[in-house]
Scaffold this active site. Structure first.
Site, PDB file in Angstrom:
ATOM      1  N   ASP A 178     -63.606  15.242  41.926  1.00 41.58           N
ATOM      2  CA  ASP A 178     -64.858  15.127  42.657  1.00 41.58           C
ATOM      3  C   ASP A 178     -64.868  16.190  43.768  1.00 41.58           C
ATOM      4  OD1 ASP A 178     -67.242  12.963  42.798  1.00 41.58           O
ATOM      5  OD2 ASP A 178     -66.751  13.575  44.835  1.00 41.58           O
ATOM      6  N   TYR A 308     -72.507  16.388  51.224  1.00 39.05           N
ATOM      7  CA  TYR A 308     -73.388  16.888  50.161  1.00 39.05           C
ATOM      8  C   TYR A 308     -74.376  17.904  50.729  1.00 39.05           C
ATOM      9  CZ  TYR A 308     -71.803  13.515  46.667  1.00 39.05           C
ATOM     10  OH  TYR A 308     -71.051  12.813  45.760  1.00 39.05           O
ATOM     11  N   HIS A 359     -64.260   8.660  35.961  1.00 38.01           N
ATOM     12  CA  HIS A 359     -64.286   9.580  37.089  1.00 38.01           C
ATOM     13  C   HIS A 359     -63.263   9.222  38.168  1.00 38.01           C
ATOM     14  CE1 HIS A 359     -66.120  12.643  39.586  1.00 38.01           C
ATOM     15  NE2 HIS A 359     -66.303  11.779  40.571  1.00 38.01           N
TER      16      HIS A 359
END
Length: 384
Positions: A178, A308, A359
């Site tokens: 990630d 982000y 994930h």
């Protein structure tokens, strides 16, 4: 400050406030038969919150987390929290493991013993690691950045200082998934002299394939990736849109409501893990709630989603990486990368399709991931 010991000690006041909020939830309605189609299912979240309110014991989980050797050190004006567990072997190789969102340093808690003490699990003590697991700036027990520009590149520079200046390692390994994949790749690109190799469980969303205007130069696998990625971004990436544009707006609701925070995070744990739609196949309620609690008790949902925003605006270009690179692909992960692209952009020396997992790799399959990491780094141990 120098490296200082750290223990998690959440005040009773914070826990009492949480209990009050869990006792006074205002629930929305849900369309009949919608299940998880429009987001986190109402009945599941009500069940999880009831467990949180009536049965979950933070003090038990806090004591378990405090069994790890934890520290804090100030790097570039930010107090970085990290676990540092020494390997039990004749010559442990140092490794830094970097997590992402919506998990935390807890992503690696199950895997740490397999790396520090492989002999205890039927492995070779020659494969032992000194394991360093930091909390990203603004995550968990690291302090919040108070300025712009805290992106994957900046974090990679902080990790280089942590490993060399603070911990005294001259050569080390690095791994991540990630956001941790991005941080690890920037670390390899800008400090190849420090790394024996990098191990990745994903390569993120490959934007140059997604946005390619001329498909004639793409392989069949790359064309398939482009198609799948565009579909995924259209159907599943609403969280990226808001977290990379208006993270502050989102933070008000999620910082004020533990139920809202749980609903936001649980949707991703279900969608991104290898659980076949049933979270209980992969995670206990205690596991999920401990992850959510890390965000709640530190009030870090705003500072974590802000990464982000920064990554979408301020990241420098990332060229080809020459450091030896391993990629372990878990079948239920998001957007598995085409090997042709990876080979063009990274020095791929190991490419392994794992039998199961999603994930949240080290949470879901800690033993198999640890084995892959040990096998990849075995030939490089004489280089450190």
């Amino acid at each position: 400050m120098a490296v200082e010991r750290f223990q998690i000690q959440i005040s009773d006041e914070v826990l009492d406030d949480l209990q009050y909020r869990l006792n006074h939830v205002r629930w929305p309605d849900q369309v009949e038969g919608a299940a998880w189609e429009q987001g986190t299912e109402l009945s599941y979240l009500q069940s999880l919150v009831a467990y949180w309110r009536d049965h979950f014991d933070w003090r038990v989980q806090e004591a378990k987390l405090n069994r790890f050797s934890q520290f804090r050190s100030n790097i570039d004006g930010i107090d970085i929290h990290f676990v540092h567990e020494r390997g039990k072997g004749p010559n442990p190789l140092p490794i830094i493991l970097t997590h992402g969102w919506p998990d935390s340093y807890l992503r690696y808690q199950k895997m740490i013993p397999f790396l520090t003490d492989p002999a205890a699990y039927g492995g070779d003590p020659e494969d032992a690691f000194d394991v360093v697991v930091p909390s990203l700036p603004g995550f968990g027990f690291s302090s919040h950045p108070n300025r712009r520009g805290m992106n994957n590149y900046h974090v990679s520079e902080m990790w280089a200082k942590l490993m060399t200046q603070e911990l005294g390692y001259t050569k080390f390994a690095a791994a991540g998934g990630d956001m941790g994949s991005g941080v690890t790749r920037y670390l390899a690109a800008n400090h190849p002299e420090l790394l024996v190799g990098i191990h990745l469980t994903d390569i993120g969303i490959i934007r140059d394939l997604v946005n390619a205007q001329d498909p004639s130069g793409l392989s069949e696998a790359e064309l398939q990736y482009k198609k799948k990625a565009q579909e995924w971004l259209a159907l599943e990436a609403g969280y990226i849109s808001i977290q990379s544009t208006k993270p502050q707006t989102l933070a008000y609701g999620l910082s004020d409501s533990p139920t809202g925070l749980a609903g936001w995070m649980i949707d991703k744990f279900r969608a991104w893990s290898d659980c076949n739609g049933d979270l209980r196949q992969r995670f206990s309620e205690d596991e999920l709630l401990t992850h959510i609690m890390i965000y709640w008790v530190t009030n870090t949902i705003g500072s974590t989603t802000r990464m982000y925003y920064e990554n979408s605006r301020s990241l420098p270009p990332l060229g080809r990486i020459e450091v030896p690179t391993a990629v372990a692909l878990f079948p239920a992960d998001i957007l598995l990368p085409p090997k042709e692209w990876a080979v063009r952009n990274l020095n791929i020396t190991r490419w392994n399709a794992m039998p199961r997992g999603g994930h949240f790799t080290a949470l879901e399959e800690p033993e198999s991931l640890a084995k892959d990491i040990r096998e990849f780094y075995r030939p490089f141990r004489t280089m450190k």
